[in-house]
Scaffold this motif. Structure first.
Motif, PDB file in Angstrom:
ATOM      1  N   SER A  81       0.850  -1.189   0.000  1.00  0.00           N
ATOM      2  CA  SER A  81       0.000   0.000   0.000  1.00  0.00           C
ATOM      3  C   SER A  81       0.883   1.235   0.000  1.00  0.00           C
ATOM      4  O   SER A  81       1.866   1.304   0.742  1.00  0.00           O
ATOM      5  N   ALA A  82       0.523   2.213  -0.816  1.00  0.00           N
ATOM      6  CA  ALA A  82       1.306   3.447  -0.907  1.00  0.00           C
ATOM      7  C   ALA A  82       0.943   4.432   0.189  1.00  0.00           C
ATOM      8  O   ALA A  82       1.699   5.358   0.468  1.00  0.00           O
ATOM      9  N   THR A  83      -0.209   4.243   0.833  1.00  0.00           N
ATOM     10  CA  THR A  83      -0.661   5.208   1.838  1.00  0.00           C
ATOM     11  C   THR A  83      -0.919   4.584   3.205  1.00  0.00           C
ATOM     12  O   THR A  83      -1.344   5.280   4.126  1.00  0.00           O
ATOM     13  N   ALA A  84      -0.667   3.296   3.338  1.00  0.00           N
ATOM     14  CA  ALA A  84      -0.819   2.620   4.636  1.00  0.00           C
ATOM     15  C   ALA A  84       0.186   1.474   4.687  1.00  0.00           C
ATOM     16  O   ALA A  84      -0.184   0.297   4.695  1.00  0.00           O
ATOM     17  N   ILE A  85       1.458   1.827   4.704  1.00  0.00           N
ATOM     18  CA  ILE A  85       2.522   0.824   4.657  1.00  0.00           C
ATOM     19  C   ILE A  85       2.462  -0.063   5.894  1.00  0.00           C
ATOM     20  O   ILE A  85       2.381   0.425   7.023  1.00  0.00           O
ATOM     21  N   ASP A  86       2.498  -1.362   5.657  1.00  0.00           N
ATOM     22  CA  ASP A  86       2.424  -2.334   6.746  1.00  0.00           C
ATOM     23  C   ASP A  86       3.789  -2.445   7.418  1.00  0.00           C
ATOM     24  O   ASP A  86       4.817  -2.545   6.753  1.00  0.00           O
ATOM     25  N   SER A  87       3.800  -2.430   8.743  1.00  0.00           N
ATOM     26  CA  SER A  87       5.071  -2.542   9.467  1.00  0.00           C
ATOM     27  C   SER A  87       5.651  -3.952   9.381  1.00  0.00           C
ATOM     28  O   SER A  87       6.855  -4.143   9.566  1.00  0.00           O
ATOM     29  N   ASP A  88       4.787  -4.937   9.089  1.00  0.00           N
ATOM     30  CA  ASP A  88       5.277  -6.312   8.952  1.00  0.00           C
ATOM     31  C   ASP A  88       6.158  -6.430   7.710  1.00  0.00           C
ATOM     32  O   ASP A  88       5.787  -5.989   6.626  1.00  0.00           O
ATOM     33  N   GLY A  89       7.288  -7.024   7.875  1.00  0.00           N
ATOM     34  CA  GLY A  89       8.165  -7.272   6.734  1.00  0.00           C
ATOM     35  C   GLY A  89       9.002  -6.089   6.310  1.00  0.00           C
ATOM     36  O   GLY A  89       9.637  -6.143   5.250  1.00  0.00           O
TER      37      GLY A  89
END
Length: 453
Positions: A81-89
């Protein structure tokens, strides 16, 4: 019956050859859309990022790293996601990029990716583009970490003095930072035109610089080489104006402008810089409201100076020295000015050799031992810290007569700034009066609007 021609036969042969060429793997649609979203925000990001890095190339490089990171994260997680980057990975994705590089470049690659992500997510949050939850943002922010905190040594507890509102009001009014910020705000008035990168136009640099006590003017194709800030010569105006190609090359103006943006005293749009939502508090008749915004401006400027990324290979070393000097400046054991001067001058010429184009390998070939190189690096870091302290002294946030001391009204600002950076293990032990406390919205890494604003 259709007549066969050599032309059609040749075309069929070409098609057969093309079929033998393996097709390029298609990028997942979600990733394609994410890249397009980033491209659509490029102009706004350049303007937002200009407070710290006026060169648009720096902003494009940052966005390029974000695209590269999202591509790697999509491969790791199967989504992005470009506007809700996941902290996982995050670490795995950054690692996937780094392992493709030379081993000597891996650590620097990690730093570049993490710093780019840090700036990018603050841009998303500060401009209302972050589409994830607040909890997800904090989790990602925590995952990215703060490299500056790792280099900070054990610092003394800061004892914030209990000052009356009258004392604080008088002290802030006498502070050069507040006086110059007032002059700049008065000059801005209802608004001033800015370029597409969010900087003042060349014709407006001279009056803006004059408002903060600096003689400079804008000039096309002017050299970007700006002399280091020197407290001894700060009060002596040059006989000729400093000619610059951008307002961000004007000492003092760039720091105060960035702090005004970070404190929401001005807002920089696509064509104009106008008074921000906090501008009305600057000259408020309510003493507490007026003190809060002056304190906020001081905190934002301190955070900006502490986290500024200049042309320094080891910003953490500079920050560690600077924070140590500032923290001890609130105690009965301040650092003597002469001691920092000595630390910064064992081999000043050698320390500046890298800026003259001499590579470390050339220094080794010249016969310098590792210990000598370390001394040069330490001296250069001390020199950079000294320049920052000179700026803070010019603005009244530091006293630098014989020792580096923090004025009482500025101690609370330093305590809040260090609290924002999460450098102290525990909050200050001092009892603070209500007028000494503000709800601090952290300024962005680039001097953009504070988080949550």
């Amino acid at each position: 019956m259709t007549k066969k021609t050599g032309k059609s036969k040749g075309r069929s042969k070409d098609r057969r050859h093309l079929k033998a060429v393996p097709s390029t793997p298609k990028m997942p649609l979600q990733l394609v859309m994410n890249h397009r979203v980033i491209d659509s925000m490029a102009v706004d990001f350049i303007q937002w990022n200009a407070a710290e890095a006026p060169d648009p190339a720096d902003a494009f490089e940052c966005l390029g790293l974000i695209k590269l990171f999202l591509t790697a994260q999509h491969a790791v997680n199967g989504s992005s996601s470009a506007t809700a980057i996941d902290s996982d990975g995050v670490e795995q994705a950054a690692g996937a990029i780094a392992v493709s590089l030379d081993p000597d470049e891996m650590e620097e690659a990690f730093d570049d990716i993490y710093f780019a992500l840090h700036s990018y997510i603050h841009f998303l949050k500060g401009t209302g583009r972050w589409s994830g939850t607040d909890a997800a943002f904090e989790e990602l922010h925590s995952a990215l970490g703060r490299g500056i905190a790792a280099a900070v040594p054990q610092l003394p507890d800061i004892q914030v003095p209990d000052l009356s509102e009258e004392h604080q009001d008088a002290a802030f009014n006498a502070m050069p930072l507040i006086q110059r910020a007032t002059s700049l705000l008065d000059w801005i008035g209802t608004g001033k035109e800015v370029t597409s990168t969010g900087a003042l136009r060349l014709k407006d640099i001279e009056p803006a610089a004059a408002a903060v006590g600096v003689q400079a003017r804008g000039k096309r194709a002017a050299s970007r080489a700006v002399p280091l800030f020197d407290l001894e010569t700060a009060g002596n105006q040059p006989e000729t104006l400093l000619e610059v190609g951008t307002m961000h090359d004007v000492p003092v103006l760039r720091e105060i402008w960035s702090a005004l943006v970070g404190a929401d005293l001005i807002r920089v749009g696509s064509t104009k810089a106008v008074p921000g939502p906090e501008a009305s508090a600057w000259n408020s008749t309510d003493t507490e409201e007026r003190l809060n915004i002056r304190r906020m401006l001081s905190v934002v400027l301190l955070v900006g100076v502490l986290t500024e990324e200049g042309q320094v290979w080891d910003q953490e070393a500079v920050a560690a020295i600077l924070l140590g000097v500032l923290a001890y400046g609130t105690t009965d054991e301040p650092m003597p000015v002469a001691d920092l001067e000595k630390l910064a001058s064992p081999d000043l010429e050698g320390a500046l050799l890298p800026e003259a184009g001499v590579e470390d390998t050339e220094l080794d070939e010249a016969g310098l031992e590792d210990s000598a190189l370390e001394e040069i690096y330490a001296s250069y870091a001390a020199l950079q810290a000294q320049q920052k302290l000179s700026l803070l002294a010019e603005l009244g946030l530091v006293e630098a007569a014989t020792d580096y001391r923090i004025p009482p009204v500025a101690i609370q600002c330093l305590d809040l700034a260090m609290g924002f950076l999460k450098l102290a293990d525990d909050p200050s032990d001092a009892t603070e009066s209500p007028s000494n406390v503000i709800a601090l919205h952290g300024p962005s890494h680039t001097g953009g609007p504070p988080n949550g604003r």
